[in-house]
Design a protein around this motif. Structure first.
Motif, PDB file in Angstrom:
ATOM      1  N   ARG B 126      35.386 121.313  18.384  1.00 28.86           N
ATOM      2  CA  ARG B 126      34.588 121.767  17.367  1.00 28.86           C
ATOM      3  C   ARG B 126      35.227 122.934  16.684  1.00 28.86           C
ATOM      4  NH1 ARG B 126      28.662 121.468  15.670  1.00 28.86           N
ATOM      5  NH2 ARG B 126      28.897 122.809  13.726  1.00 28.86           N
ATOM      6  N   GLN B 140      30.142 119.337   6.057  1.00 28.33           N
ATOM      7  CA  GLN B 140      28.662 119.049   5.875  1.00 28.33           C
ATOM      8  C   GLN B 140      28.304 117.754   6.482  1.00 28.33           C
ATOM      9  OE1 GLN B 140      27.361 118.060   1.721  1.00 28.33           O
ATOM     10  NE2 GLN B 140      25.537 119.047   2.270  1.00 28.33           N
ATOM     11  N   GLU B 143      27.752 118.810  10.340  1.00 32.01           N
ATOM     12  CA  GLU B 143      26.732 119.545  10.412  1.00 32.01           C
ATOM     13  C   GLU B 143      25.487 118.597  10.335  1.00 32.01           C
ATOM     14  OE1 GLU B 143      27.992 123.541   8.165  1.00 32.01           O
ATOM     15  OE2 GLU B 143      25.665 123.224   8.233  1.00 32.01           O
ATOM     16  N   ASP B 147      23.964 119.033  13.982  1.00 35.61           N
ATOM     17  CA  ASP B 147      23.429 120.462  14.114  1.00 35.61           C
ATOM     18  C   ASP B 147      21.898 120.277  13.519  1.00 35.61           C
ATOM     19  OD1 ASP B 147      25.722 120.912  14.808  1.00 35.61           O
ATOM     20  OD2 ASP B 147      26.425 122.107  13.114  1.00 35.61           O
ATOM     21  N   GLN B 148      21.344 119.203  13.386  1.00 31.97           N
ATOM     22  CA  GLN B 148      19.981 118.946  12.979  1.00 31.97           C
ATOM     23  C   GLN B 148      19.449 117.709  13.350  1.00 31.97           C
ATOM     24  OE1 GLN B 148      18.554 117.410   9.993  1.00 31.97           O
ATOM     25  NE2 GLN B 148      20.417 116.261  10.243  1.00 31.97           N
TER      26      GLN B 148
END
Lengths: 174, 174
Positions: B126, B140, B143, B147-148
């Motif tokens: 990472r 993007q 992520e 990450d969501q």
């Protein structure tokens, strides 16, 4: 970005590749009832039969937006939730294009429905589905959408004479 | 099912409608490392830059199958899990076709990778992502994928001179 039958577009887009005609199909539920649309008698395809709301994705939309728009146009509904539940790939017999259907499900209150030129939307209770003249794949799609937890991939190919070959693949959503 | 520029196919398929050139993009993870592919120098598009494994969906495949095939071809991996995480719609400047990218994520063991003509696959930790010559939208997408928790819809349109307009819509997976 020049135009032409086989010009390449932005991001290396190559229109000589196999493509999908994109559609959405939307199952909206309240408790054990779901919204179906009885298709107008003037529709070329499947007149008078019951289908879920849906239609083509237009340029400028993502699939979620298209599902919201088609649902509003055909039923007047704005659902509380709208989730992608599965994908249908259908061979068409056309040389360069298949059909891709994004299948959504959502929940809403038991709201009055607004008809359109496409047909008459109705709330149908679960036990009543079998008594209606549904589109052929609707019973299987209702099951895949509401009776099992996984994301589904359905691939279908029309047969030479009649019927179709169908395969289903289930995959966890997380 | 007769052929012709605007003949209609099975299931009412109408090739004069807006269509998508379908691709897959696959993020495979092990702990905090992800597999990227350094694109061959002979590639017309983005030579020498790092992207996730992926490619076009071919006739006869559903998106999940295409993701498994592209991943195997470009890295030799067979992941333990493979989940659809999001969709990218990109305008291309072509009159009839956009691009649709199915973004998958999965997990695997830290396995040796097998290179191909497409490029050299590598495990990247990472913290090292930022030091690489990544494709522009990769930070993007990494992520949004890792990450969501939500399913994502990303719509992008290239700008007249440079850059692109991007909008993102997040939606629960259930």
């Amino acid at each position: 970005m020049s135009e032409g039958p086989y010009a390449t577009g932005a991001y290396g887009a190559d229109p000589s590749r196999y493509q999908f005609i994109p559609r959405v199909l939307v199952f909206i539920k309240h408790e054990d009832s779901v919204v179906l649309v009885r298709r107008s008698k003037h529709k070329k395809l499947w007149p008078g039969r019951y289908n879920a709301p849906g239609g083509h994705i237009e340029r400028g939309e993502d699939p979620h937006q298209a599902a919201m728009r088609e649902l509003a146009e055909e039923t007047g509904l704005q659902p509380k939730t709208l989730v992608l539940r599965g994908l249908i790939v259908a061979e068409t017999g056309l040389s360069g294009s298949g059909i891709l259907v994004f299948v959504f499900s959502g929940e809403t209150d038991l709201t009055p429905l607004r008809p359109s030129d496409e047909g008459d939307p109705v709330w149908i209770r679960r036990g009543q589905w079998k008594t209606l003249d549904l589109l052929p794949d609707l019973p299987q799609l209702l099951e895949l959408t509401f009776d099992q937890p996984d994301f589904f991939y359905l691939y279908k190919q029309p047969q030479e004479c009649d019927g179709e070959d169908v395969r289903v693949w289930l995959s966890p959503v997380r």
